[in-house]
Design a protein around this motif. Structure first.
Motif, PDB file in Angstrom:
ATOM      1  N   ARG A 280      -1.716   6.417  -3.157  1.00 15.13           N
ATOM      2  CA  ARG A 280      -0.461   5.651  -3.253  1.00 15.13           C
ATOM      3  C   ARG A 280      -0.788   4.159  -3.146  1.00 15.13           C
ATOM      4  O   ARG A 280      -0.976   3.622  -2.046  1.00 15.13           O
ATOM      5  CB  ARG A 280       0.500   6.071  -2.151  1.00 15.13           C
ATOM      6  N   PRO A 281      -0.904   3.457  -4.261  1.00 17.05           N
ATOM      7  CA  PRO A 281      -1.382   2.061  -4.262  1.00 17.05           C
ATOM      8  C   PRO A 281      -0.480   1.088  -3.500  1.00 17.05           C
ATOM      9  O   PRO A 281      -0.958   0.030  -3.069  1.00 17.05           O
ATOM     10  CB  PRO A 281      -1.436   1.705  -5.751  1.00 17.05           C
ATOM     11  N   ASP A 282       0.809   1.389  -3.320  1.00 14.24           N
ATOM     12  CA  ASP A 282       1.706   0.392  -2.744  1.00 14.24           C
ATOM     13  C   ASP A 282       1.852   0.497  -1.227  1.00 14.24           C
ATOM     14  O   ASP A 282       2.527  -0.327  -0.612  1.00 14.24           O
ATOM     15  CB  ASP A 282       3.099   0.518  -3.387  1.00 14.24           C
TER      16      ASP A 282
ATOM     17  N   GLY B 215      -6.730  -2.668  -0.073  1.00 16.96           N
ATOM     18  CA  GLY B 215      -5.331  -2.384   0.235  1.00 16.96           C
ATOM     19  C   GLY B 215      -4.949  -2.716   1.655  1.00 16.96           C
ATOM     20  O   GLY B 215      -3.879  -2.327   2.121  1.00 16.96           O
TER      21      GLY B 215
ATOM     22  N   ARG C  13      -3.541  -4.999   4.458  1.00 20.59           N
ATOM     23  CA  ARG C  13      -2.651  -6.163   4.515  1.00 20.59           C
ATOM     24  C   ARG C  13      -2.931  -7.032   5.739  1.00 20.59           C
ATOM     25  O   ARG C  13      -2.642  -8.227   5.733  1.00 20.59           O
ATOM     26  CB  ARG C  13      -1.193  -5.697   4.550  1.00 20.59           C
TER      27      ARG C  13
ATOM     28  N   ALA D  10       5.734  -6.007   2.650  1.00 18.16           N
ATOM     29  CA  ALA D  10       5.666  -4.903   1.693  1.00 18.16           C
ATOM     30  C   ALA D  10       7.024  -4.656   1.041  1.00 18.16           C
ATOM     31  O   ALA D  10       7.119  -4.352  -0.150  1.00 18.16           O
ATOM     32  CB  ALA D  10       5.181  -3.628   2.397  1.00 18.16           C
TER      33      ALA D  10
END
Length: 817
Positions: A766-768, A790, A792, A815
Motif C-alpha cells: 500500500r504505497p500511500d 515510505g 515520513r 498524510a
C-alpha cells in the motif's frame, strides 16, 4: 556308429584343450622372456597385452594406473581385438571416489570376475562398463613393491563368458611378472636418474673438477669446465702432462699430503704457468666405485681476483682521498690485537681524537661495551646493527657497524665502517611511541563502539521507564505527592536520556551542539544529587555567586562536575572531609591567561572543586590528565575520567588546572569563557500539548515491553492500536487487511526483518500508508534515503509521550492532506 562319433568328439575336445593350454604356456613363456630382455617399457607392456589378448581370446586387454596425488585412475596401455572400439582416450582421470566398490576390492588384492556385468552390485561401476559395451569382465590387481599400482583388465564385448580357475591363476602369474618387471624398471630409471643428476651437477659447476689415480696419475674423470680449460677431453691421459705440460710428476704434487691426511681436504693456492692462471685448490682422497683411493681436486680460477688485489695495492694512494672523503668513520683494524691500523678523517670528527692518537689505540678503547666488541672481533662479524661507542669527551652514542675481513700484509684484518645512528634511534623511538598511540586510538575506537551498543540497549529500557511513568502520572492529582514524585522520576529519566545521547555522541565522535548554559544551575543540580548520595562523613558546601552563562554542552559540563566530585569523594572515602564547589566571575589579563594553558585574555567563569582528602605528590599531579593513568586499585578505575574531563574543557575553549599536596587535599579550577548574553533562567514550563486522535495504528517492535508502552501511550491519546512483536507476523497481518490501518510505527533493529526493509515491503502492498521509524541509534539510518522507503518521520528512543503525540498527529495530518 554313435559310440565312435562320441569318441571322436572327445578326442577333438581334448586336442582343443591341449592347444589352448599350449597357447597359454607359450604366452607365459613369451612374457617372461620379454621381461628379461625388454629395454623399451612402452613396447614391452603393449606387446604383453597383445599376447595376452590373443592367448585368452578376449575383446580388450588393458592396464590402469593409479595416480595417488589426484586419486584418479588412467588407462595407460590398451590392446583391442579387431572390430572392438578402443576406450583408452576416454578413460583418463577416472575419479576413484566415484568407483569406491571397485577400488576397495582392488586395494585388498581381490580378483573381480563377472560373467555378466549386470551382476556387479555397484551402480557407478555397472554404468561405466555398460557404456563401453562390456558384457563379461575380469580384473587382476597389480601391486609393485607392496604398493597398489593399478590393475590389469580383460573385457569381453561379443558374448558372455566365464573364466576358468586355471586361466585366473595364469593371469595372476602374469600380473606378478609384470609387477616385478615394473619394480625393476623403476629402480633402473631411478639409478639412471641419480647418475644423470650427479653428472648434471658436476657439469654445471663453474669450477675445474678432476679425478686421478694418485699412484698412476691417470685421469679418471673431468667436468665440462676442465674440458674447456684443457680444450679437449683428457680422460685417460696423465695429469702432469695434460694440466702442467710436464714429462714427470710435479715436484709440488700434493698426493703425499692428501694420502697421509686420508679423507681430509687440503687447501692451497697455485699459479699454473702452463695455463697462465691462478687457482685456489682443494685436494682430497675419495673412494672410487671400484674401491680404490683416488685424488679429487676442485680448482677455482682466482686469476681475476689476484689481478684485482694487485691493482688495489698499486692504486692505494689513488684511493686515499676517497677514503678520507667518506662520511662514515672507517677503521682498518688488526683482528688479532684490535689495534687501529688506519683511520679516515671522519673518525677524527666523530670521536674527537687526532689521527696520531687513534693509531695508538685499540677498537675497545672507543667502545662503551669493550667485551662485546672483543667478542664481535673474534667471531668475525660482518654486521652489527647497534653498538654503543664513546668519544673523547666521554659522551656515549649508538653506532651501526659494517665490516669486511681479509688478509693484508700477512695479517688478518678487517675494515669497519661506523655510522652514528643517534638520529635513527630517536626516530625509531618516536615511531614506537606513535604506534603505541595508534593502538590506544584503536582501543578508544573499540570503547566507542561498545558504548554505542550499550547506549542503544539502554534507550529501550529508558523508553519503558519514561512511558509507564508518564502514563502513571496522568492518573494522579497534579498537586499530589505521587504526581511530584513521578515528576522527579521523569526528570531523572530525562537526565539519563541526555546522558545516553552523550554516550552516542562519544561513540560517533561527532561534535556536540553548544548553547548558552548557566553553570550555576548545573552546579546546583550536581550538589543536590551529591547530598542525596554521599555518606554523612562528607560535608558538601558551595558558594555560587554568579548567574552568568557560558556557551557549552550542558550534559558535558554535568559530566565534568560529576567526574571531579566523584574523584574528591574517593579521596575522602576513608577519613571523611569537606567537598566544596565555588563559582565566580574573573577577568584574566594577558600574563595570567598565558599561564592558564594559553587562554585568550578576557572574561571567564571560574569553577573550583576542592576537597580535604589525601592529596597527591608532584609526580602523580604531573600525570593525572594522561589517558589510562590511575592511582586506584585494579578494577576500581579506567584512568579515563580526568583525561575526558580535560578534553571536554579544552573543547569548550577553557582550561583546567590542579593543585595538591600530600595530606592537604586537592583543588581543581576550571576557567570557561563567559557568554556575553545572559542565559534566561528556566521558569516553570507550561504543560506539554498532547494532540489526540482516533485513527488505527499498527505498531511493530521485537521488545514486548516497548511495544506495550507505545500501545498504552497511543491508547491514552485515543488511538486504536494493534501491536505485533514479530516483523514477519506484522507484514502478514498488514497484507491481509492493508486498508485497516492509517499509520504504521516500526522499530529499526528487529530480528527476521529490519525496520527499513519492513517499510519497503509495506509500501509495496500500500504505497500511500504513512510509516514512522523508531530507533535508538541514528547513525544506522543517517546515510539512507528514508523518503524512498515510505518513512515520513523518525522517532528517537526514548520518546516522551508529548513528543510521540505531536509526531503521530503531524504525520497523520500530513498524510490526510
Amino acid at each position: 556308429m554313435t559310440e565312435a562319433m562320441n569318441r571322436a568328439a572327445d578326442v577333438q575336445a581334448v586336442e582343443q584343450e591341449l592347444r589352448r593350454r599350449l597357447r597359454l604356456e607359450k604366452m607365459l613363456t613369451d612374457i617372461s622372456t620379454r621381461a628379461i630382455a625388454s629395454e623399451n617399457p612402452t613396447q614391452f607392456l603393449d606387446d604383453c597385452l597383445q599376447t595376452i589378448g590373443h592367448a585368452m581370446d578376449v575383446s580388450r586387454s588393458y592396464i590402469f594406473e593409479y595416480r595417488q596425488p589426484t586419486d584418479v585412475m588412467d588407462n595407460t596401455f590398451e590392446w583391442c581385438a579387431e572390430g572392438i572400439v578402443p576406450q583408452k582416450d576416454a578413460l583418463q582421470g577416472v575419479p576413484c571416489g566415484a568407483m569406491q566398490w571397485w577400488m576397495a576390492r582392488m586395494r585388498c588384492d581381490e580378483i573381480i570376475d563377472f560373467c555378466d556385468i549386470e551382476a556387479i552390485p555397484a551402480e557407478p561401476e555397472r554404468e561405466l562398463l555398460r557404456s563401453q559395451g562390456i558384457r563379461s569382465l575380469l580384473a587382476v590387481p597389480l601391486f609393485v613393491d607392496k604398493t597398489f599400482f593399478g590393475f590389469m583388465g580383460f573385457d569381453e564385448c561379443r558374448r558372455q563368458r566365464s573364466w576358468r580357475e586355471e586361466d585366473i591363476s595364469l593371469l595372476k602369474a602374469v600380473a606378478q611378472i609384470l609387477s616385478g618387471w615394473i619394480s625393476r624398471n623403476r629402480a633402473s630409471e631411478a639409478l639412471s636418474f641419480e647418475r644423470r643428476q650427479l653428472l648434471s651437477i658436476f657439469e654445471g659447476i663453474d669450477q675445474v673438477i678432476y679425478v686421478a689415480d694418485p699412484n698412476t696419475y691417470e685421469i679418471l674423470f673431468v667436468n665440462a669446465k676442465a674440458r674447456c680449460l684443457a680444450r679437449r677431453d683428457v680422460v685417460g691421459g696423465i695429469c702432469y702432462r695434460e694440466f702442467q705440460g710436464r714429462s714427470a710428476p710435479c715436484d709440488f704434487c700434493t698426493n703425499p699430503i692428501i694420502l697421509e691426511r686420508k679423507y681430509q681436504p687440503y687447501k692451497w693456492e697455485y699459479y699454473n704457468p702452463h695455463l697462465k692462471k691462478n687457482f685456489m685448490l682443494t685436494d682430497q682422497i675419495i673412494k672410487w666405485p671400484d674401491g680404490r683411493d683416488v685424488r679429487f681436486e676442485l680448482a677455482t680460477d682466482i686469476t681475476d681476483r689476484k689481478k684485482a688485489e694487485q691493482a688495489l695495492a698499486e692504486s692505494e694512494e689513488k684511493y686515499r682521498q676517497l677514503f678520507d672523503m667518506e662520511s662514515d668513520a672507517i677503521f682498518m683494524i688488526d683482528s688479532g690485537s684490535g689495534r687501529l691500523l688506519e683511520v679516515n678523517a671522519a673518525c677524527e670528527t666523530l670521536y674527537g681524537y687526532a689521527r696520531e692518537e687513534l693509531l695508538a689505540m685499540k677498537n675497545t678503547d672507543l667502545s662503551a661495551e669493550p667485551e662485546a666488541t672483543r667478542q664481535a672481533t673474534a667471531a668475525g662479524l660482518t654486521s652489527v646493527p647497534v653498538r654503543y661507542h664513546k668519544n673523547k669527551a666521554g659522551n656515549v652514542f649508538p653506532v651501526e657497524i659494517a665490516a669486511r675481513h681479509f688478509a693484508w700484509k700477512g695479517k688478518k684484518v678487517h675494515v669497519a665502517a661506523i655510522r652514528d645512528v643517534s638520529a635513527r634511534v630517536v626516530a625509531e623511538a618516536e615511531k614506537s611511541e606513535l604506534e603505541s598511540q595508534l593502538r590506544q586510538a584503536q582501543k578508544m575506537e573499540s570503547i566507542g563502539t561498545l558504548a554505542g551498543g550499550i547506549a542503544h540497549d539502554f534507550n529501550n529500557i529508558l523508553s519503558a521507564i519514561i512511558g509507564y511513568t508518564e502514563i502513571a502520572r496522568m492518573g494522579t492529582e497534579p498537586k499530589s505527592t505521587v504526581h511530584r514524585n513521578l515528576g522527579e522520576v521523569l526528570k531523572a529519566s530525562q537526565r539519563a536520556k541526555n546522558l545516553v545521547s552523550q554516550i552516542l555522541t562519544f561513540s560517533r565522535q561527532t561534535r556536540s551542539e553548544f548553547g548558552p548554559v548557566q553553570v550555576r544551575l548545573i552546579a546546583m543540580e550536581v550538589i543536590k544529587m551529591l547530598r542525596a548520595t554521599l555518606p554523612a562523613s562528607i560535608e558538601v558546601v558551595s558558594e555560587l555567586t554568579t548567574q552568568a552563562a557560558v556557551l557549552a554542552d550542558a550534559n558535558q559540563l554535568h559530566q565534568v562536575l560529576m567526574n571531579l566530585c566523584t574523584n574528591a569523594f574517593q579521596a575522602m572515602r576513608a577519613e571523611g572531609g569537606r567537598l566544596r564547589l565555588d563559582l565566580c566571575e574573573v577577568r584574566l589579563e594577558t600574563s595570567s591567561a598565558v599561564q592558564m594553558d594559553n587562554l585568550k585574555p578576557g572574561e571567564y567563569l571560574k569553577l573550583t572543586v576542592s576537597d580535604t582528602g589525601a592529596g597527591m605528590d608532584r609526580e602523580v599531579l604531573g600525570r593525572i590528565f594522561d589517558p589510562y593513568f590511575t592511582t586506584k586499585a585494579k578494577g576500581e578505575g579506567t584512568g579515563l575520567g580526568l583525561s575526558m574531563t580535560y578534553g571536554i574543557v579544552k573543547a569548550h575553549q577553557g582550561a583546567i588546572v590542579a593543585d595538591s599536596r600530600p595530606g592537604e587535599g586537592s583543588v581543581f579550577t576550571i576557567y570557561l569563557p563567559k557568554f556575553e548574553n545572559r542565559a534566561k533562567s528556566r521558569g516553570p514550563e507550561p504543560p506539554p500539548q498532547m494532540p489526540q486522535g482516533n485513527e488505527r495504528i499498527l505498531c511493530v517492535d521485537d521488545q514486548p515491553e516497548l511495544v506495550g508502552i507505545i500501545k498504552a501511550m497511543l491508547k491514552a491519546l485515543g488511538y486504536r492500536v494493534t501491536v505485533r512483536s514479530n516483523s514477519i507476523e506484522a507484514l502478514e497481518l498488514f497484507s491481509q487487511e492493508p486498508e485497516k490501518f492509517d499509520l504504521v510505527i516500526t522499530d529499526l533493529n528487529m530480528p527476521h526483518m529490519l525496520g527499513d526493509r519492513f517499510a519497503q515491503e509495506v509500501i509495496k502492498i500500500r504505497p500511500d500508508v504513512p510509516i514512522v521509524l523508531c530507533t535508538g541509534f541514528s547513525d544506522q539510518i543517517k546515510n539512507k534515503d528514508l523518503s524512498a522507503l515510505g518513512i515520513r518521520a523518525v522517532a528517537h528512543k526514548p520518546i516522551l509521550m508529548a513528543d510521540l503525540a505531536k509526531l503521530v498527529r503531524g504525520v497523520l495530518d500530513d498524510a490526510a492532506n
